[in-house]
Design an enzyme around this catalytic site. Structure first.
Site, short mmCIF file in Angstrom:
data_model
loop_
_atom_site.label_atom_id
_atom_site.label_comp_id
_atom_site.label_asym_id
_atom_site.label_seq_id
_atom_site.Cartn_x
_atom_site.Cartn_y
_atom_site.Cartn_z
N ASP A 19 0.92 -1.21 0.14
CA ASP A 19 0.02 0.05 -0.10
C ASP A 19 0.93 1.18 -0.03
O ASP A 19 1.53 1.61 0.89
CB ASP A 19 -1.05 0.00 1.25
CG ASP A 19 -1.79 1.22 1.33
OD1 ASP A 19 -2.06 1.66 0.30
OD2 ASP A 19 -2.47 1.55 2.55
N GLU A 38 -1.27 -1.30 -4.57
CA GLU A 38 -2.59 -0.51 -4.87
C GLU A 38 -2.28 0.28 -6.04
O GLU A 38 -1.20 1.21 -6.09
CB GLU A 38 -2.85 0.22 -3.47
CG GLU A 38 -3.92 0.87 -3.47
CD GLU A 38 -4.50 1.72 -2.36
OE1 GLU A 38 -5.04 0.80 -1.51
OE2 GLU A 38 -4.33 2.88 -2.14
N ASP A 51 -2.20 0.97 7.27
CA ASP A 51 -1.78 0.71 5.99
C ASP A 51 -1.28 -0.79 5.72
O ASP A 51 -1.12 -1.16 4.66
CB ASP A 51 -0.49 1.81 6.03
CG ASP A 51 -0.72 3.16 6.00
OD1 ASP A 51 -1.35 3.93 5.25
OD2 ASP A 51 -0.63 3.72 7.26
#
Length: 182
Positions: free
Chosen positions: A7, A68, A141
């Protein structure tokens, strides 16, 4: 299959490693965040992110990396830092010859919770539930990175088969064209 999810973020870059297969229990191998200080110069922050991701890839030796996909946000400075961290993740994986999949936040949320509009708390709760953990990975996260890895395990195989079928079809079309051209 072993997947490292990333991420991307400039201050906190979530990382998580998951192992498993569709229809079988998944195992969390680790989750954390690579952190950088906003007080440091950008090049040093990017080098720190690169070193942190490299260390995760060396430690967990994944079969694939799920990152991501960066999407447009109203805050340009936030999206720039996210895009820069994402680029570092892509380079780290590519340098090792690892397949990389980009998943949107809503795609990962939908895979984990059933809703592409789930909030961070819902994603963390479902990650903990799916992986049989007492609590969601921290920080958030890291939980998001784990969600990306789970999403890839559950959806990545189907995406890879579709991509392979498209490549096979394109190859057959080209061979047919070449045969007609003789």
């Amino acid at each position: 299959m072993r997947v490292v999810g990333i991420d991307p973020g400039l201050t906190r870059c979530g990382v998580g490693a998951v192992e498993g297969a569709i229809g079988r229990p998944l195992t969390l191998l680790g989750a954390d965040a690579v952190r950088t200080s906003p007080d440091d110069d950008l090049p040093q922050r990017l080098v720190a992110i690169e070193r942190g991701i490299d260390a995760w890839l060396d430690l967990h030796r994944p079969d694939a990396v799920a990152v991501e996909r960066v999407f447009a946000q109203h805050n340009l400075s936030t999206v720039m830092g996210t895009a820069q961290a994402s680029g570092i993740a892509l380079v780290c994986a590519a340098r090792r010859g690892l397949p990389v999949a980009l998943h949107t936040p809503s795609e990962a949320k939908a895979a984990i919770t059933g809703s592409g509009r789930a909030d961070k708390a819902q994603v963390g709760h479902m990650v903990a539930r799916i992986l049989r953990l007492d609590a969601p990975p921290k920080p958030a996260d890291a939980a998001d990175a784990v969600a990306l890895a789970v999403c890839h395990i559950w959806r990545g195989g189907a995406q890879a088969r579709v991509a392979q079928a498209q490549q096979d079809f394109a190859r057959k079309v080209e061979l047919a064209r070449q045969a007609r051209g003789r």
